[in-house]
Design an enzyme around this catalytic site. Structure first.
Site, mmCIF file in Angstrom:
data_model
loop_
_atom_site.group_PDB
_atom_site.id
_atom_site.type_symbol
_atom_site.label_atom_id
_atom_site.label_comp_id
_atom_site.label_asym_id
_atom_site.label_seq_id
_atom_site.Cartn_x
_atom_site.Cartn_y
_atom_site.Cartn_z
ATOM 1 N N ASP A 1 0.827 -1.204 0.000
ATOM 2 C CA ASP A 1 0.000 0.000 0.000
ATOM 3 C C ASP A 1 0.868 1.264 0.000
ATOM 4 O O ASP A 1 1.926 1.316 0.633
ATOM 5 C CB ASP A 1 -0.899 -0.029 1.241
ATOM 6 C CG ASP A 1 -1.815 1.160 1.321
ATOM 7 O OD1 ASP A 1 -2.580 1.387 0.371
ATOM 8 O OD2 ASP A 1 -1.769 1.868 2.345
ATOM 9 N N GLU B 1 1.340 -0.463 -5.116
ATOM 10 C CA GLU B 1 0.139 0.382 -5.202
ATOM 11 C C GLU B 1 0.638 1.787 -5.553
ATOM 12 O O GLU B 1 0.872 2.624 -4.690
ATOM 13 C CB GLU B 1 -0.630 0.350 -3.875
ATOM 14 C CG GLU B 1 -1.985 1.054 -3.928
ATOM 15 C CD GLU B 1 -1.907 2.515 -3.584
ATOM 16 O OE1 GLU B 1 -1.980 3.351 -4.523
ATOM 17 O OE2 GLU B 1 -1.773 2.845 -2.396
ATOM 18 N N ASP C 1 -11.225 1.623 -2.155
ATOM 19 C CA ASP C 1 -11.432 3.053 -1.891
ATOM 20 C C ASP C 1 -12.362 3.712 -2.902
ATOM 21 O O ASP C 1 -12.783 4.852 -2.689
ATOM 22 C CB ASP C 1 -10.093 3.797 -1.899
ATOM 23 C CG ASP C 1 -9.311 3.611 -0.610
ATOM 24 O OD1 ASP C 1 -9.936 3.357 0.427
ATOM 25 O OD2 ASP C 1 -8.072 3.730 -0.644
#
Length: 516
Positions: free
Chosen positions: A292, A339, A393
């Site tokens: 992430d 990411e 998200d």
């Protein structure tokens, strides 16, 4: 790292159907693995599996090593002999379509304590587990026991002798809370057993697992409490600077995450051993790891802890190449997905490409007028990437296409132009926009396509998993038992085979549609 052409589904285990108000590692999980395999999918991608803290977010966990006890399956505890079906005869009737985290926690903890009462802690397997995992389990189980004894308060609000981990205080609480500590260890032992069983089932069906490691950890966590010297904290254990991101697509004032930042210089002195341990633990659970906020390893947004918004932050240098050199040596490879979303610079791209990490492309970002998002248009894809219709998200595809964009910085004129370009690009009238986007992802040149389950089911914004910047009301969506149906599986299977992503030999029935 290059992967064979394949596809998969993004679904967190808490979203699975079950009889206990939350998805878990029981029959619903194995049924979903069957669905994946029968639809020709190679991958099941999940969010972080750790015990959730603030806002029930998997990205704000009490530990980056421990598992979320709410994922424990009572049915599997029956198989172990620690529960009986009669034990949940009075279990409350909870909603099927969303998670009431507070109610689930109370109800499941009642069952888990019954199981603990029947558990034989003298068994060899348990002792081997607590010895093998002592490097993190000792601190985590003590942290959770002390936290409960102090009414759930954060560790930096505990008495000073516990904040500073003074040896006499630590010894006193270890003795005082011995039963509670053993209970926390029992839960982690049970989770490890259930996850191992599920992973073996995935392996038998040739389904791989993709995990998720947040770049930052929660301030109120066993990680920070037990390794305070690795974080930018003052003498009372509170952060001096915190993490966030500058103004972006989701927030005009940026996002103030609030996580404490690392002292990268201190971490570098021992070759980033804390990070190596964290990633080793994750790669024992899954086959690939989505890393992430990858851009933060090159440069991250540092915000004064007293700032009211993220706008007052500045860019600070991350650890860069030395970090990934150490991780590669420590892990024996880099089974990572970068990411690389957000404000990506040439320096970030260089870091990603130097280590041959696949990046991410998100179709919902592809069609606006910002030239920086052109990389998300499929005709610009490189093979070495993962494409998503959307992520946890994002809104669902139907919600994104049909609903207002109050969660973004776009105005209505920009939204209308984006929708018109989307339809022109797809050559579609948008009547099944979710399947149009799924087809686009699967047809693309990306080595791997990952589709959120909500898009396969054709759900709207009521099924959205997370709204960035919103403190409450996230992470609770669940799939109904009736939604894991044959029609969606067959449709996904056909497209998967047509575009050469079938997990194994392509069945003739899908290569030749007239045979269906």
């Amino acid at each position: 790292m290059r992967l064979p052409r394949a596809s998969g589904i993004l679904l967190h285990p808490t979203s699975l159907p079950s009889s206990f108000g939350i998805g878990d590692l029981g029959p619903g999980a194995t049924a979903f693995v069957d669905y994946l395999a029968e639809a020709g999918q190679r991958w099941w991608q999940v969010l972080p599996l750790n015990p959730t803290g603030f806002g029930n977010s998997p990205y704000q966990a009490y530990s980056s090593y421990a598992g979320n006890r709410l994922l424990l399956s009572p049915e599997r505890l029956v198989d172990d002999g620690w529960l009986t079906a009669d034990d949940w005869s009075d279990y409350p009737i909870l909603a099927e379509d969303h998670v009431d985290f507070d109610a689930v926690t109370i109800a499941k903890d009642k069952l888990f304590k019954k199981a603990f009462d029947r558990f034989d802690s003298n068994q060899l397997g348990f002792h081997n587990f607590i010895n093998d995992e002592a490097f993190w389990l000792d601190d985590y189980s003590l942290y959770m026991a002390i936290k409960e004894a102090h009414g759930g308060s954060c560790w930096f609000d505990w008495p000073a002798e516990l904040i500073h981990r003074e040896p006499e205080a630590m010894a006193y609480w270890r003795e005082k809370l011995a039963t509670e500590i053993r209970y926390a260890q029992f839960l982690q032992f049970s989770l490890a057993r259930q996850w191992r069983s599920l992973r073996e089932y995935c392996n038998a069906r040739n389904v791989g697992l993709i995990g998720d490691v947040p770049i930052f950890v929660a301030h109120d966590s066993a990680d920070v409490w037990s390794h305070q010297g690795l974080f930018e904290l003052n003498d009372s254990g509170r952060p001096t600077v915190v993490a966030g991101v500058p103004p972006d697509y989701f927030a005009a004032e940026g996002q103030l995450w609030g996580n404490p930042l690392y002292r990268w210089d201190v971490m570098a002195r021992d070759g980033y051993s804390w990070w190596i341990g964290r990633l080793k633990a994750t790669t024992r659970l899954v086959d690939l790891v989505r890393l992430d906020h990858f851009r933060g390893f090159q440069a991250y947004w540092e915000v004064p802890a007293t700032a009211p918004t993220a706008m007052e932050g500045r860019w600070a240098m991350g650890p860069g190449t030395t970090f990934f050199d150490s991780i590669r040596e420590g892990l024996g490879g880099l089974p990572l997905i970068a990411e690389d979303l957000g404000m990506i610079t040439d320096e970030v791209r260089f870091l990603r490409d130097r280590f041959e990490l696949p990046g991410m492309r998100v179709l919902q970002f592809a069609f606006n007028s910002d030239p920086r998002t052109d990389i998300h248009l499929p005709h610009n894809f490189v093979n070495h990437c993962f494409v998503y219709t959307g992520t946890h998200d994002n809104d669902t595809t139907i919600g994104w296409f049909t609903g207002p964009r109050s969660d973004t910085t776009q105005n209505q004129d920009e939204v209308l132009k984006e929708r018109a370009f989307t339809l022109r690009y797809l050559g579609s009238q948008g009547k099944e926009i979710n399947w149009d986007m799924i087809r686009l992802a699967l047809a693309s040149a990306a080595d791997t396509a990952i589709i959120p389950m909500q898009d396969i089911l054709g759900l709207g914004r009521e099924a959205r998993m997370n709204v960035p910047g919103r403190a409450k009301g996230n992470w609770g969506w669940r799939m109904l038992p009736t939604q894991l149906d044959v029609s969606s599986r067959l449709r996904l299977a056909e497209l998967t085979a047509v575009y050469g992503r079938w997990n194994g030999a392509t069945p003739d029935a899908f290569r030749f549609p007239e045979l269906i």
